[in-house]
Design a protein around this motif. Sequence first.
Motif, PDB file in Angstrom:
ATOM      1  N   GLU A 200       0.828  -1.207   0.000  1.00  0.00           N
ATOM      2  CA  GLU A 200       0.000   0.000   0.000  1.00  0.00           C
ATOM      3  C   GLU A 200       0.856   1.249   0.000  1.00  0.00           C
ATOM      4  OE1 GLU A 200      -3.555   2.108   2.663  1.00  0.00           O
ATOM      5  OE2 GLU A 200      -2.669   0.201   3.285  1.00  0.00           O
ATOM      6  N   GLU A 201       1.961   1.237   0.757  1.00  0.00           N
ATOM      7  CA  GLU A 201       2.851   2.395   0.821  1.00  0.00           C
ATOM      8  C   GLU A 201       3.552   2.625  -0.517  1.00  0.00           C
ATOM      9  OE1 GLU A 201       3.936   2.167   5.606  1.00  0.00           O
ATOM     10  OE2 GLU A 201       5.245   1.243   4.114  1.00  0.00           O
ATOM     11  N   LYS A 202       3.894   1.558  -1.209  1.00  0.00           N
ATOM     12  CA  LYS A 202       4.500   1.712  -2.532  1.00  0.00           C
ATOM     13  C   LYS A 202       3.510   2.389  -3.490  1.00  0.00           C
ATOM     14  CE  LYS A 202       7.454  -2.379  -2.156  1.00  0.00           C
ATOM     15  NZ  LYS A 202       7.724  -3.741  -2.684  1.00  0.00           N
ATOM     16  N   TYR A 203       2.238   2.022  -3.367  1.00  0.00           N
ATOM     17  CA  TYR A 203       1.216   2.601  -4.236  1.00  0.00           C
ATOM     18  C   TYR A 203       1.021   4.089  -3.949  1.00  0.00           C
ATOM     19  CZ  TYR A 203      -3.345   3.356  -6.391  1.00  0.00           C
ATOM     20  OH  TYR A 203      -4.380   3.856  -7.158  1.00  0.00           O
ATOM     21  N   LEU A 204       1.196   4.494  -2.679  1.00  0.00           N
ATOM     22  CA  LEU A 204       0.986   5.886  -2.277  1.00  0.00           C
ATOM     23  C   LEU A 204       2.284   6.687  -2.216  1.00  0.00           C
ATOM     24  CD1 LEU A 204      -1.594   5.328   0.619  1.00  0.00           C
ATOM     25  CD2 LEU A 204      -2.073   6.059  -1.720  1.00  0.00           C
ATOM     26  N   SER A 205       3.386   6.114  -2.631  1.00  0.00           N
ATOM     27  CA  SER A 205       4.680   6.794  -2.513  1.00  0.00           C
ATOM     28  C   SER A 205       4.776   8.047  -3.378  1.00  0.00           C
ATOM     29  CB  SER A 205       5.816   5.829  -2.869  1.00  0.00           C
ATOM     30  OG  SER A 205       5.702   5.403  -4.215  1.00  0.00           O
ATOM     31  N   TRP A 206       3.905   8.175  -4.395  1.00  0.00           N
ATOM     32  CA  TRP A 206       3.932   9.356  -5.256  1.00  0.00           C
ATOM     33  C   TRP A 206       3.554  10.624  -4.499  1.00  0.00           C
ATOM     34  CZ3 TRP A 206      -0.587  12.106  -5.717  1.00  0.00           C
ATOM     35  CH2 TRP A 206      -1.763  11.444  -5.317  1.00  0.00           C
ATOM     36  N   ARG A 207       2.895  10.439  -3.345  1.00  0.00           N
ATOM     37  CA  ARG A 207       2.497  11.593  -2.549  1.00  0.00           C
ATOM     38  C   ARG A 207       3.658  12.188  -1.759  1.00  0.00           C
ATOM     39  NH1 ARG A 207      -2.541   9.376   0.842  1.00  0.00           N
ATOM     40  NH2 ARG A 207      -2.035  11.293   1.974  1.00  0.00           N
ATOM     41  N   TYR A 208       4.752  11.470  -1.660  1.00  0.00           N
ATOM     42  CA  TYR A 208       5.877  11.884  -0.823  1.00  0.00           C
ATOM     43  C   TYR A 208       6.990  12.496  -1.662  1.00  0.00           C
ATOM     44  CZ  TYR A 208       3.889   9.019   2.940  1.00  0.00           C
ATOM     45  OH  TYR A 208       3.066   8.485   3.900  1.00  0.00           O
ATOM     46  N   GLU A 209       7.492  13.637  -1.179  1.00  0.00           N
ATOM     47  CA  GLU A 209       8.732  14.170  -1.755  1.00  0.00           C
ATOM     48  C   GLU A 209       9.926  13.528  -1.081  1.00  0.00           C
ATOM     49  OE1 GLU A 209      11.030  18.446  -2.509  1.00  0.00           O
ATOM     50  OE2 GLU A 209       9.135  18.388  -1.379  1.00  0.00           O
ATOM     51  N   PHE A 210       9.857  13.361   0.241  1.00  0.00           N
ATOM     52  CA  PHE A 210      10.885  12.665   1.009  1.00  0.00           C
ATOM     53  C   PHE A 210      10.213  11.793   2.058  1.00  0.00           C
ATOM     54  CE2 PHE A 210      13.138  16.560  -0.319  1.00  0.00           C
ATOM     55  CZ  PHE A 210      14.244  16.001  -0.949  1.00  0.00           C
ATOM     56  N   VAL A 211      10.872  10.701   2.392  1.00  0.00           N
ATOM     57  CA  VAL A 211      10.419   9.822   3.463  1.00  0.00           C
ATOM     58  C   VAL A 211      11.452   9.875   4.576  1.00  0.00           C
ATOM     59  CG1 VAL A 211       9.841   7.449   4.111  1.00  0.00           C
ATOM     60  CG2 VAL A 211       9.195   8.323   1.858  1.00  0.00           C
ATOM     61  N   LEU A 212      10.999  10.056   5.813  1.00  0.00           N
ATOM     62  CA  LEU A 212      11.906  10.134   6.949  1.00  0.00           C
ATOM     63  C   LEU A 212      12.388   8.726   7.296  1.00  0.00           C
ATOM     64  CD1 LEU A 212      13.123  12.155   8.962  1.00  0.00           C
ATOM     65  CD2 LEU A 212      11.207  11.667  10.492  1.00  0.00           C
ATOM     66  N   THR A 213      13.701   8.539   7.207  1.00  0.00           N
ATOM     67  CA  THR A 213      14.295   7.205   7.350  1.00  0.00           C
ATOM     68  C   THR A 213      15.449   7.248   8.330  1.00  0.00           C
ATOM     69  OG1 THR A 213      13.750   6.812   5.024  1.00  0.00           O
ATOM     70  CG2 THR A 213      15.239   5.250   6.072  1.00  0.00           C
ATOM     71  N   ASP A 214      15.545   6.198   9.145  1.00  0.00           N
ATOM     72  CA  ASP A 214      16.653   6.072  10.099  1.00  0.00           C
ATOM     73  C   ASP A 214      17.818   5.395   9.393  1.00  0.00           C
ATOM     74  OD1 ASP A 214      18.374   5.703  12.164  1.00  0.00           O
ATOM     75  OD2 ASP A 214      16.999   4.575  13.451  1.00  0.00           O
ATOM     76  N   ILE A 215      18.897   6.160   9.175  1.00  0.00           N
ATOM     77  CA  ILE A 215      20.092   5.642   8.508  1.00  0.00           C
ATOM     78  C   ILE A 215      21.281   5.806   9.433  1.00  0.00           C
ATOM     79  CG2 ILE A 215      21.606   5.838   6.502  1.00  0.00           C
ATOM     80  CD1 ILE A 215      19.253   6.985   4.953  1.00  0.00           C
ATOM     81  N   TYR A 216      21.879   4.712   9.840  1.00  0.00           N
ATOM     82  CA  TYR A 216      23.004   4.734  10.767  1.00  0.00           C
ATOM     83  C   TYR A 216      22.665   5.462  12.058  1.00  0.00           C
ATOM     84  CZ  TYR A 216      25.520   3.409   6.517  1.00  0.00           C
ATOM     85  OH  TYR A 216      25.927   2.794   5.366  1.00  0.00           O
ATOM     86  N   GLY A 217      21.419   5.327  12.505  1.00  0.00           N
ATOM     87  CA  GLY A 217      21.006   5.928  13.764  1.00  0.00           C
ATOM     88  C   GLY A 217      20.657   7.401  13.680  1.00  0.00           C
ATOM     89  N   THR A 218      20.649   7.973  12.468  1.00  0.00           N
ATOM     90  CA  THR A 218      20.333   9.395  12.281  1.00  0.00           C
ATOM     91  C   THR A 218      19.173   9.542  11.307  1.00  0.00           C
ATOM     92  OG1 THR A 218      22.657   9.981  12.630  1.00  0.00           O
ATOM     93  CG2 THR A 218      21.251  11.649  11.619  1.00  0.00           C
ATOM     94  N   PRO A 219      18.151  10.343  11.643  1.00  0.00           N
ATOM     95  CA  PRO A 219      17.032  10.547  10.709  1.00  0.00           C
ATOM     96  C   PRO A 219      17.503  11.285   9.464  1.00  0.00           C
ATOM     97  CG  PRO A 219      16.428  11.189  12.950  1.00  0.00           C
ATOM     98  CD  PRO A 219      17.904  10.999  12.945  1.00  0.00           C
TER      99      PRO A 219
END
Length: 254
Positions: A200-219
């Motif tokens: 479902e999130e893949k289908y709605l991903s067009w609505r996002y410019e950026f997604v907040l993601t935890d990478i190496y412990g940093t958002p």
Amino acid sequence: MIPSGFRRLSKDHSSSLLSDICICFERKQSLLLVTATVSIVLLFVIHSSTTTMHPNPGSILQKFVIVITISLLLLIASSIFWKGIVPIAVCTLGLTLSYAGILYPSYIMDMVGEVYYKSSYGFTSEKSVLNASYGYFYLGIGMIVFSMIIGYKPSLLYTRNRPEPLDMIWKKYPIWYDNAKVVGGYLEPSVPLKSLMTAEEKYLSWRYEFVLTDIYGTPHLVKPDGLVPSRSTIFRDKTNLSMIGKAKYNGYFV
């Protein structure tokens, strides 16, 4: 007929002269502000004098008041005219009202008639003239002060503790540009961010410019079609577990 080259040179010269004048005023804006403040104080003195003495129209005293008033108004205008269209418009209206408030009693007092109980309608009383004079003057001074605030210190108009714009929330997060990091001498593999999303999130991903993601412990802010280290995780809302990110189009709250 004036040659086009001469017209262009004249226009460039005028523009350069205006720019030099603005720079000169910018350097002396403290002096201009003090001068304007003193002029406003003197206008209060003149207004108080005209409402008590009522100089006759055409008299030497009234001519003296007009000259002094116009001089003070020009000094105030010189501190504002280079600050932009909005301060100029507000200040011009304020100067006009202040001038009217100072000279209004002189011209109207001769027309004041005696007010009777049964025939008061249509007659101008001394009290009404003074009230109008005070109204014009104080409204004009208020607009002059307001124009000076707009020109010199617009931050005073901002309310304290007002909510930040929505875009400011995302300014504190760095943007991830598909970087790879060497861990233990080995290049850590990257995976598409969409592989961490549900169908479902893949289908709605067009609505996002950026997604907040935890990478190496940093958002980090990551584009929906970006690459991230395989150990990364997407930040989700605690209530409905939906992805947290910056909306690509206005009107979508994500």
